[in-house]
Design an enzyme around this catalytic site. Structure first.
Site, mmCIF file in Angstrom:
data_model
loop_
_atom_site.group_PDB
_atom_site.id
_atom_site.type_symbol
_atom_site.label_atom_id
_atom_site.label_comp_id
_atom_site.label_asym_id
_atom_site.label_seq_id
_atom_site.Cartn_x
_atom_site.Cartn_y
_atom_site.Cartn_z
ATOM 1 N N GLY A 1 8.709 -24.513 -37.512
ATOM 2 C CA GLY A 1 9.731 -25.559 -37.448
ATOM 3 C C GLY A 1 10.599 -25.528 -38.692
ATOM 4 O O GLY A 1 10.095 -25.280 -39.786
ATOM 5 N N ARG B 1 8.880 -19.726 -33.335
ATOM 6 C CA ARG B 1 7.421 -19.908 -33.392
ATOM 7 C C ARG B 1 6.715 -18.681 -32.833
ATOM 8 O O ARG B 1 5.585 -18.766 -32.355
ATOM 9 C CB ARG B 1 7.018 -21.174 -32.650
ATOM 10 C CG ARG B 1 7.498 -22.443 -33.329
ATOM 11 C CD ARG B 1 6.709 -23.656 -32.899
ATOM 12 N NE ARG B 1 7.296 -24.901 -33.365
ATOM 13 C CZ ARG B 1 6.985 -25.485 -34.520
ATOM 14 N NH1 ARG B 1 6.110 -24.924 -35.317
ATOM 15 N NH2 ARG B 1 7.548 -26.625 -34.855
ATOM 16 N N ASP C 1 1.430 -23.589 -41.847
ATOM 17 C CA ASP C 1 0.116 -22.937 -41.675
ATOM 18 C C ASP C 1 0.157 -21.773 -40.685
ATOM 19 O O ASP C 1 -0.521 -20.756 -40.889
ATOM 20 C CB ASP C 1 -0.962 -23.954 -41.292
ATOM 21 C CG ASP C 1 -0.561 -24.862 -40.137
ATOM 22 O OD1 ASP C 1 0.603 -24.802 -39.689
ATOM 23 O OD2 ASP C 1 -1.430 -25.632 -39.679
ATOM 24 N N THR D 1 6.780 -27.420 -44.963
ATOM 25 C CA THR D 1 6.635 -28.274 -43.785
ATOM 26 C C THR D 1 6.957 -29.709 -44.170
ATOM 27 O O THR D 1 6.569 -30.170 -45.249
ATOM 28 C CB THR D 1 5.232 -28.240 -43.137
ATOM 29 O OG1 THR D 1 5.140 -29.328 -42.199
ATOM 30 C CG2 THR D 1 4.092 -28.393 -44.122
ATOM 31 N N ASP E 1 5.625 -32.049 -42.775
ATOM 32 C CA ASP E 1 4.369 -32.782 -42.573
ATOM 33 C C ASP E 1 3.510 -32.867 -43.844
ATOM 34 O O ASP E 1 2.597 -33.683 -43.914
ATOM 35 C CB ASP E 1 3.536 -32.133 -41.467
ATOM 36 C CG ASP E 1 4.149 -32.334 -40.090
ATOM 37 O OD1 ASP E 1 5.152 -33.065 -39.996
ATOM 38 O OD2 ASP E 1 3.633 -31.755 -39.117
ATOM 39 N N ASP F 1 1.162 -30.980 -44.906
ATOM 40 C CA ASP F 1 -0.271 -30.875 -44.599
ATOM 41 C C ASP F 1 -0.859 -29.497 -44.923
ATOM 42 O O ASP F 1 -1.850 -29.087 -44.325
ATOM 43 C CB ASP F 1 -0.515 -31.226 -43.115
ATOM 44 C CG ASP F 1 0.221 -30.296 -42.159
ATOM 45 O OD1 ASP F 1 0.992 -29.442 -42.637
ATOM 46 O OD2 ASP F 1 0.030 -30.427 -40.939
ATOM 47 N N ARG G 1 1.649 -33.982 -37.266
ATOM 48 C CA ARG G 1 0.764 -33.468 -36.210
ATOM 49 C C ARG G 1 -0.708 -33.689 -36.545
ATOM 50 O O ARG G 1 -1.457 -34.268 -35.772
ATOM 51 C CB ARG G 1 1.062 -31.970 -36.036
ATOM 52 C CG ARG G 1 0.144 -31.221 -35.135
ATOM 53 C CD ARG G 1 0.629 -29.815 -34.949
ATOM 54 N NE ARG G 1 1.821 -29.780 -34.115
ATOM 55 C CZ ARG G 1 1.812 -29.852 -32.786
ATOM 56 N NH1 ARG G 1 0.675 -29.976 -32.147
ATOM 57 N NH2 ARG G 1 2.927 -29.804 -32.118
HETATM 58 O O1 F6P Z 1 7.480 -29.296 -38.688
HETATM 59 C C1 F6P Z 1 6.251 -29.820 -38.225
HETATM 60 C C2 F6P Z 1 6.530 -30.629 -37.039
HETATM 61 O O2 F6P Z 1 7.572 -31.445 -37.433
HETATM 62 C C3 F6P Z 1 5.419 -31.487 -36.434
HETATM 63 O O3 F6P Z 1 5.235 -32.732 -37.019
HETATM 64 C C4 F6P Z 1 5.859 -31.601 -35.013
HETATM 65 O O4 F6P Z 1 4.782 -31.887 -34.150
HETATM 66 C C5 F6P Z 1 6.447 -30.275 -34.736
HETATM 67 O O5 F6P Z 1 6.964 -29.822 -35.960
HETATM 68 C C6 F6P Z 1 7.478 -30.297 -33.647
HETATM 69 O O6 F6P Z 1 8.319 -29.198 -33.764
HETATM 70 P P1 F6P Z 1 9.086 -28.457 -32.576
HETATM 71 O O7 F6P Z 1 9.640 -29.516 -31.668
HETATM 72 O O8 F6P Z 1 10.131 -27.677 -33.281
HETATM 73 O O9 F6P Z 1 8.100 -27.583 -31.898
#
Ligand code: F6P
Length: 346
Positions: free
Chosen positions: A13, A75, A106, A128, A130, A132, A174
């Site tokens: 992301g 991804r 990660d 990130t 997040d 995390d 997440r």
């Molecule tokens: O970048 C991490 C994150 O923001 C998570 O919190 C979220 O679940 C995920 O990415 C969603 O990303 P995408 O919609 O791009 O798959």
């Protein structure tokens, strides 16, 4: 000086600050070390398809404050198939790379760690919103996301008050509730629900009733998308699809919670899902500086040939940790900060 060609990719992301890292690597790599820098397009997808673009000083001019990534991201997970891993390694050689800097969370860094095991010269940069990732005290992008979420919650206070409503705000996170907890503390949330700590409907209702008793019907509840609802076996997801790393698309927990609050208390409740707004746009000055420091450290590690490392923030200092170790597990919210948040519940 030995001529070197260094690749950069951004995976997973996107996140505010990615362009600041790229800019720092390119500026220092070219000015100080006379390296050639190659941008790999769309994360690991570009390593499989062999899609790159050369990056010169002018290509990174004016990007410091911009959101997203000039290299694009995906991804794509080559770690899922041996054939893809082989293609990545073959392309690394074909591109004539002496090192590859992978900027990601990660998942991206997990692939980088696998490549490092196979002898590829990799450096990881943790990214990130997040926050995390283990091995670093903070990732860039997090500060921006907290800033955006805080501003949004600040705005919700007045409408909650005007209508005497409960407002549920769903933020990203997440595995971990870092954004929820920090934005919730900063914006004065009345309750913060995160994946790390269980809660029951009774806990939630108690908080709302406690507020009502002192004449406060309007309440703000912040919930992380990865929080599991009371008595629920699993996360709330948008659909049944999973990405290449096996992650479900989270989202919707706020709506279910709001419905249950209305049903069980009769209090009028509304929901705001902040979603990708938290990931878009210009990074804060803190994230620009952290991302710049990470980029400089990454290219320094390449120069020192100290491969298999992830750059990291430890206290106030930027250093390096073992990439394999850092990519292994998530860094969850520490109880100390959640305890501080709890003082203001109710
Ligand atoms: O970048 C991490 C994150 O923001 C998570 O919190 C979220 O679940 C995920 O990415 C969603 O990303 P995408 O919609 O791009 O798959």
């Amino acid at each position: 000086m030995i001529h070197k060609r260094v690749g950069i990719l951004t995976g997973g992301g996107d996140c505010p600050g990615l362009n600041a890292v790229i800019r720092a690597i390119v500026r220092k790599g070219i000015d100080s070390y006379k390296y050639e820098i190659l941008g790999v397009l769309q994360g690991w997808r570009g390593m499989i398809d062999g899609k790159t673009r050369p990056l010169g000083i002018n290509d990174v001019s004016g990007i410091l404050h911009t959101g997203g990534t000039i290299l694009g991201t995906s991804r794509t997970n080559p770690g899922k198939s041996e054939a893809d891993m082989e293609t990545v390694i073959t392309n690394y050689r074909r591109m004539g790379l002496n090192a590859l800097i992978a900027i990601g969370g990660d998942d991206t860094l997990g692939v980088a760690a696998k490549m490092s095991e196979q002898g590829v010269h990799v450096i990881g940069v943790p990214k990130t919103i997040d926050n995390d990732l283990s091995g670093t005290d903070q990732t860039f992008g997090f500060d921006t996301a907290v800033h955006i979420a805080t501003e949004a919650i600040d705005r919700l206070h007045s409408t909650a008050e005007s209508h005497q409503r409960v407002m549920v705000v769903e933020v990203m996170g997440r595995h971990a509730g870092w954004i929820a907890c920090h934005a919730g503390i900063a914006a004065g949330a009345d309750l913060i629900l995160v994946p790390e700590f269980d809660f029951s409907m009774k806990d939630i209702i108690e908080v709302l009733e406690k507020r009502k008793k002192r004449g406060r019907v309007a309440s703000i509840i912040v919930i992380a998308e990865g929080a599991t609802l009371p008595e629920a076996a699993d996360h709330v997801t948008q659909d049944n699809s999973v990405d290449a790393f096996g992650h479900k698309r989270l989202g919707g927990v706020g709506h279910i919670l709001a419905q249950r609050i209305e049903e069980e208390t009769g209090m009028e409740t509304r929901v705001s899902v902040l979603g990708h707004i938290q990931r878009g746009g210009t990074p804060t000055s803190f994230d620009r500086v952290l991302a710049t420091r990470f980029g400089i450290k990454a290219i320094e590690l390449v120069h020192e040939e100290d491969f298999g490392k992830m750059v990291s923030l430890i206290g106030a200092n930027v250093g390096a940790v073992d990439l394999q170790e850092a990519a292994k597990k998530n860094r969850l919210l520490n109880p100390e900060i959640y305890d501080i948040a709890k003082v203001f519940f109710g």
